[in-house]
Design a protein around this motif. Structure first.
Motif, PDB file in Angstrom:
ATOM      1  N   LEU A  67      -0.417  -4.807   8.409  1.00 23.23           N
ATOM      2  CA  LEU A  67      -1.605  -4.389   7.659  1.00 23.23           C
ATOM      3  C   LEU A  67      -2.897  -4.709   8.401  1.00 23.23           C
ATOM      4  CD1 LEU A  67      -0.836  -5.422   3.957  1.00 23.23           C
ATOM      5  CD2 LEU A  67      -1.109  -3.113   4.841  1.00 23.23           C
ATOM      6  N   TYR A  68      -2.900  -5.835   9.109  1.00 23.80           N
ATOM      7  CA  TYR A  68      -4.091  -6.287   9.832  1.00 23.80           C
ATOM      8  C   TYR A  68      -3.731  -6.503  11.301  1.00 23.80           C
ATOM      9  CZ  TYR A  68      -5.895  -7.246   5.138  1.00 23.80           C
ATOM     10  OH  TYR A  68      -6.302  -7.135   3.824  1.00 23.80           O
ATOM     11  N   PRO A  69      -3.700  -5.436  12.083  1.00 24.97           N
ATOM     12  CA  PRO A  69      -3.324  -5.564  13.501  1.00 24.97           C
ATOM     13  C   PRO A  69      -4.285  -6.482  14.246  1.00 24.97           C
ATOM     14  CG  PRO A  69      -3.341  -3.263  12.802  1.00 24.97           C
ATOM     15  CD  PRO A  69      -3.992  -4.045  11.713  1.00 24.97           C
ATOM     16  N   GLU A  70      -3.770  -7.177  15.222  1.00 26.89           N
ATOM     17  CA  GLU A  70      -4.605  -8.072  16.037  1.00 26.89           C
ATOM     18  C   GLU A  70      -5.683  -7.262  16.737  1.00 26.89           C
ATOM     19  OE1 GLU A  70      -2.496 -10.568  18.678  1.00 26.89           O
ATOM     20  OE2 GLU A  70      -1.060 -11.255  17.171  1.00 26.89           O
TER      21      GLU A  70
ATOM     22  N   SER B  97       4.747  -3.201   4.029  1.00 36.11           N
ATOM     23  CA  SER B  97       3.284  -3.169   4.061  1.00 36.11           C
ATOM     24  C   SER B  97       2.703  -2.604   2.773  1.00 36.11           C
ATOM     25  CB  SER B  97       2.802  -2.354   5.266  1.00 36.11           C
ATOM     26  OG  SER B  97       3.345  -1.041   5.229  1.00 36.11           O
ATOM     27  N   ARG B  98       3.390  -1.614   2.160  1.00 41.57           N
ATOM     28  CA  ARG B  98       2.882  -1.031   0.916  1.00 41.57           C
ATOM     29  C   ARG B  98       2.919  -2.057  -0.222  1.00 41.57           C
ATOM     30  NH1 ARG B  98       5.361   4.591  -1.077  1.00 41.57           N
ATOM     31  NH2 ARG B  98       4.298   5.194   0.858  1.00 41.57           N
ATOM     32  N   THR B  99       4.035  -2.805  -0.317  1.00 39.16           N
ATOM     33  CA  THR B  99       4.147  -3.829  -1.359  1.00 39.16           C
ATOM     34  C   THR B  99       3.110  -4.924  -1.153  1.00 39.16           C
ATOM     35  OG1 THR B  99       6.520  -3.397  -1.499  1.00 39.16           O
ATOM     36  CG2 THR B  99       5.730  -5.431  -2.482  1.00 39.16           C
ATOM     37  N   LEU B 100       2.948  -5.355   0.076  1.00 39.60           N
ATOM     38  CA  LEU B 100       1.955  -6.385   0.373  1.00 39.60           C
ATOM     39  C   LEU B 100       0.545  -5.905   0.041  1.00 39.60           C
ATOM     40  CD1 LEU B 100       3.122  -8.006   3.731  1.00 39.60           C
ATOM     41  CD2 LEU B 100       2.660  -9.193   1.594  1.00 39.60           C
ATOM     42  N   GLU B 101       0.259  -4.658   0.368  1.00 39.87           N
ATOM     43  CA  GLU B 101      -1.070  -4.119   0.090  1.00 39.87           C
ATOM     44  C   GLU B 101      -1.352  -4.117  -1.407  1.00 39.87           C
ATOM     45  OE1 GLU B 101      -3.808  -0.325   1.523  1.00 39.87           O
ATOM     46  OE2 GLU B 101      -1.620  -0.156   1.517  1.00 39.87           O
ATOM     47  N   ARG B 102      -0.339  -3.753  -2.212  1.00 40.35           N
ATOM     48  CA  ARG B 102      -0.500  -3.758  -3.669  1.00 40.35           C
ATOM     49  C   ARG B 102      -0.783  -5.159  -4.184  1.00 40.35           C
ATOM     50  NH1 ARG B 102       2.743  -5.483  -7.370  1.00 40.35           N
ATOM     51  NH2 ARG B 102       4.553  -5.571  -5.987  1.00 40.35           N
TER      52      ARG B 102
END
Length: 319
Positions: A25-28, A114-119
């Motif tokens: 979600l947050y690339p370096e 990533s979708r679950t984490l974003e939610r």
């Protein structure tokens, strides 16, 4: 302009699904995330003040042997920070139970993408925003939320309860003899009484519950994740503490406190403001007993009087 980073404190064992998902979600190089990873609960608690996280992730694998006690300890250490639990599939029941211990949500390992984490992150940040706005709406005397703050947090709590299929109990309380108290003992006695009632409520409810002073003499408490039988239990607990408060209140005399309470479940189609109105209405205008109820009470009282008079007659006859 420097973009503000999202501060996350993560206590996770192997294989590190949450950490991997957050990096997707947050690339370096984009500087959107400040991720602090620790490998134990003790390090997590010790790091809280240093990191000042906006969200905490806790792996139940690190919380053994008493996972729920550990969850409570972490939540008490940072009660205002959303706490997200990571759990194996066989720990799902424990993860669900943790929701009543201050956890905002849980994720099952093997299903963390990533979708679950974003939610989950969006919900946590929304929680922070709502809490931050409500903190501006606190009563300066008691420290409890004002009516506007209570409505803001109550609406959010009801929406959360709907998504989790959990329940709420709302209790309202008012001091009926505040005006005589002011006339007899002055404004300082009124302020002291209001603060004592606020402390009584704080001692009777959990830190995750929502407390407010709705008006000059009126208070409210919203118990989240509260089962229906807890409404009379809460009333009994408060009644006992009111007796203790009045016993120690001093020369200004006892406070006349009355209460009303109501249970809510997601099956009930009502908005929070109407829910509050219904409990306040019952508090200010208690329901009038029906003729049948009055007749029943009269019959009971008459039977008691006859029993007492019969006992007296027996005593006199014995003498």
């Amino acid at each position: 302009m420097v973009e503000r980073k999202l501060r996350i404190l993560l206590a996770e064992g192997s294989p590190g699904e949450a950490a991997s998902g957050l990096r997707v979600l947050y690339p370096e190089g984009q500087d959107g995330l400040e991720l602090t990873q620790v490998s134990s609960v003790s390090t997590l608690v010790a790091t809280l003040e240093i990191v000042n996280p906006e969200i905490i992730f806790l792996d139940l694998a690190l919380a053994r042997p008493d996972a729920l006690d550990t969850v409570r300890r972490v939540h008490r250490s940072a009660p205002a920070v959303p706490l997200i639990i990571l759990a194996d599939a066989n720990e799902k029941e424990c993860a669900i139970r943790s929701l009543s211990q201050g956890t905002q949500d849980y994720l099952l390992k093997g299903s963390i993408d990533s979708r679950t984490l974003e939610r989950v992150l969006r919900a946590a940040l929304e929680h922070n925003t709502v809490e931050g706005l409500a903190d501006l709406l606190r009563d300066p005397l008691t420290g409890l939320y004002t009516r506007d703050g209570f409505l803001t947090l109550g609406e959010h709590a009801m929406e959360t309860a709907k998504s989790r299929a959990s329940t709420l109990v709302l209790l309202c309380m008012t001091i009926k003899n505040l005006a005589p108290l002011r006339e007899g003992f002055g404004p300082s006695a009124v302020e002291s009484s209001l603060c004592e009632v606020a402390k009584l409520l704080a001692a009777s409810f959990r830190r995750t519950d929502i407390l407010a002073r709705l008006g000059e003499s009126q208070f409210a408490a919203l118990a989240v994740d509260a089962a229906e039988p807890s409404a009379p239990v809460l009333r009994q607990r408060l009644e006992k503490r009111i007796v203790m408060l009045n016993r120690d209140i001093g020369p200004r005399g006892p406070l006349e406190l009355c209460m009303s309470a109501r249970f809510w479940s997601p099956e009930e189609a009502i908005v929070f403001s109407d829910f509050l109105d219904s409990v306040e209405t019952e508090l200010l205008f208690p329901p009038v007993p029906s003729n049948k109820e009055l007749a029943t009470h009269q019959a009971i009282n008459l039977a008691k009087e006859r029993q007492q008079s019969g006992g007296l007659s027996e005593i006199k006859h014995t003498r």
